[in-house]
Design a protein around this motif. Structure first.
Motif, PDB file in Angstrom:
ATOM      1  N   GLY A  97       0.810  -1.214   0.000  1.00  0.00           N
ATOM      2  CA  GLY A  97       0.000   0.000   0.000  1.00  0.00           C
ATOM      3  C   GLY A  97       0.845   1.267   0.000  1.00  0.00           C
ATOM      4  O   GLY A  97       0.312   2.373   0.027  1.00  0.00           O
ATOM      5  N   ILE A  98       2.177   1.120  -0.062  1.00  0.00           N
ATOM      6  CA  ILE A  98       3.064   2.280  -0.085  1.00  0.00           C
ATOM      7  C   ILE A  98       3.249   2.735  -1.530  1.00  0.00           C
ATOM      8  O   ILE A  98       3.619   1.949  -2.394  1.00  0.00           O
ATOM      9  CB  ILE A  98       4.438   1.951   0.533  1.00  0.00           C
ATOM     10  N   CYS A  99       2.998   4.008  -1.752  1.00  0.00           N
ATOM     11  CA  CYS A  99       3.122   4.591  -3.085  1.00  0.00           C
ATOM     12  C   CYS A  99       4.409   5.407  -3.165  1.00  0.00           C
ATOM     13  O   CYS A  99       4.629   6.305  -2.353  1.00  0.00           O
ATOM     14  CB  CYS A  99       1.912   5.481  -3.374  1.00  0.00           C
ATOM     15  N   VAL A 100       5.261   5.069  -4.127  1.00  0.00           N
ATOM     16  CA  VAL A 100       6.514   5.795  -4.364  1.00  0.00           C
ATOM     17  C   VAL A 100       6.571   6.187  -5.836  1.00  0.00           C
ATOM     18  O   VAL A 100       5.803   5.684  -6.647  1.00  0.00           O
ATOM     19  CB  VAL A 100       7.750   4.943  -3.976  1.00  0.00           C
ATOM     20  N   VAL A 101       7.501   7.070  -6.171  1.00  0.00           N
ATOM     21  CA  VAL A 101       7.699   7.485  -7.563  1.00  0.00           C
ATOM     22  C   VAL A 101       8.990   6.841  -8.060  1.00  0.00           C
ATOM     23  O   VAL A 101      10.054   7.056  -7.464  1.00  0.00           O
ATOM     24  CB  VAL A 101       7.793   9.022  -7.680  1.00  0.00           C
ATOM     25  N   PRO A 102       8.924   6.044  -9.132  1.00  0.00           N
ATOM     26  CA  PRO A 102      10.132   5.394  -9.643  1.00  0.00           C
ATOM     27  C   PRO A 102      11.195   6.410 -10.063  1.00  0.00           C
ATOM     28  O   PRO A 102      10.880   7.448 -10.648  1.00  0.00           O
ATOM     29  CB  PRO A 102       9.641   4.613 -10.861  1.00  0.00           C
ATOM     30  N   ALA A 103      12.446   6.085  -9.784  1.00  0.00           N
ATOM     31  CA  ALA A 103      13.550   6.977 -10.133  1.00  0.00           C
ATOM     32  C   ALA A 103      13.686   7.158 -11.640  1.00  0.00           C
ATOM     33  O   ALA A 103      14.141   8.204 -12.099  1.00  0.00           O
ATOM     34  CB  ALA A 103      14.865   6.444  -9.554  1.00  0.00           C
ATOM     35  N   SER A 104      13.280   6.160 -12.412  1.00  0.00           N
ATOM     36  CA  SER A 104      13.405   6.255 -13.868  1.00  0.00           C
ATOM     37  C   SER A 104      12.634   7.449 -14.423  1.00  0.00           C
ATOM     38  O   SER A 104      12.979   7.978 -15.478  1.00  0.00           O
ATOM     39  CB  SER A 104      12.931   4.967 -14.541  1.00  0.00           C
ATOM     40  N   GLY A 105      11.627   7.915 -13.707  1.00  0.00           N
ATOM     41  CA  GLY A 105      10.871   9.088 -14.130  1.00  0.00           C
ATOM     42  C   GLY A 105      11.637  10.391 -13.965  1.00  0.00           C
ATOM     43  O   GLY A 105      11.180  11.445 -14.405  1.00  0.00           O
ATOM     44  N   PHE A 106      12.825  10.320 -13.349  1.00  0.00           N
ATOM     45  CA  PHE A 106      13.631  11.518 -13.110  1.00  0.00           C
ATOM     46  C   PHE A 106      14.886  11.554 -13.977  1.00  0.00           C
ATOM     47  O   PHE A 106      15.795  12.331 -13.720  1.00  0.00           O
ATOM     48  CB  PHE A 106      14.023  11.605 -11.625  1.00  0.00           C
ATOM     49  N   GLY A 107      14.947  10.688 -14.984  1.00  0.00           N
ATOM     50  CA  GLY A 107      16.088  10.704 -15.894  1.00  0.00           C
ATOM     51  C   GLY A 107      17.388  10.269 -15.233  1.00  0.00           C
ATOM     52  O   GLY A 107      18.388  10.969 -15.323  1.00  0.00           O
ATOM     53  N   GLN A 108      17.387   9.122 -14.574  1.00  0.00           N
ATOM     54  CA  GLN A 108      18.578   8.619 -13.882  1.00  0.00           C
ATOM     55  C   GLN A 108      19.631   8.121 -14.858  1.00  0.00           C
ATOM     56  O   GLN A 108      19.332   7.749 -15.989  1.00  0.00           O
ATOM     57  CB  GLN A 108      18.178   7.466 -12.957  1.00  0.00           C
ATOM     58  N   GLU A 109      20.875   8.083 -14.380  1.00  0.00           N
ATOM     59  CA  GLU A 109      21.935   7.511 -15.208  1.00  0.00           C
ATOM     60  C   GLU A 109      21.698   6.010 -15.338  1.00  0.00           C
ATOM     61  O   GLU A 109      21.074   5.384 -14.466  1.00  0.00           O
ATOM     62  CB  GLU A 109      23.315   7.814 -14.625  1.00  0.00           C
ATOM     63  N   GLU A 110      22.179   5.451 -16.431  1.00  0.00           N
ATOM     64  CA  GLU A 110      22.007   4.029 -16.718  1.00  0.00           C
ATOM     65  C   GLU A 110      22.472   3.179 -15.539  1.00  0.00           C
ATOM     66  O   GLU A 110      23.561   3.388 -14.997  1.00  0.00           O
ATOM     67  CB  GLU A 110      22.805   3.661 -17.978  1.00  0.00           C
TER      68      GLU A 110
END
Length: 157
Positions: A97-110
């Motif tokens: 039930g924990i909602c987080v925002v994936p890091a990939s949505g922030f343009g992370q390095e490969e």
């Protein structure tokens, strides 16, 4: 105009000598101290989970831990054309039930995986959340670790 007046009062707060000044300042300090404790609970708690690396919060009300993903999860995500940290975030939501925002949505390095999460819930909830993060990560790694078999993204663990 009434909205502007209310906003002005809210931003300025009571001044020294005002009847409510002392209680207002005490409440501000209590909130600030609680936010610092919650930030520390999350930072220390996430850092205690093998595969997590979390820097201290600095000026924001969220943290951005780096999460080591099992190779099986990376492979499964590629096969399903979804970012592995998105797959992780959806799994976390479905199972805890924990909602987080994936890091990939922030343009992370490969190769940098993780998520952004807040520490605004009450302190007791933050302690509980850290336990849920740990439990989910252990189950996720067991599901996608070496030699594990796994279902498609979105299937129950």
């Amino acid at each position: 105009v009434p909205g502007q007046v209310m906003c002005d009062l809210m931003v300025k707060g009571p001044q020294p000598g005002d009847v409510s000044y002392e209680s207002h300042e005490a409440e501000k300090r209590a909130i600030f101290e609680s936010l610092k404790r919650r930030a520390k609970i999350v930072e220390v708690g996430l850092n205690s989970i093998p595969g997590f690396s979390c820097q201290p919060a600095q000026g924001a009300m969220y943290v951005f831990p780096k999460v080591t993903m099992p190779e099986g999860a990376i492979k499964a995500a590629k096969e399903q054309n979804v970012a592995v940290d998105t797959m992780y975030a959806v799994s976390l939501l479905e199972h805890t039930g924990i909602c987080v925002v994936p890091a990939s949505g922030f343009g992370q390095e490969e190769g940098r995986y993780g998520f952004r999460t807040t520490f605004l819930p009450p302190e007791t909830e933050m302690e509980r959340a850290v336990g849920l993060f740990r439990k989910h990560h252990e189950e996720f790694c067991a599901r996608y670790g070496e030699g594990a078999t796994h279902e498609r993204f979105g299937d129950a663990m």
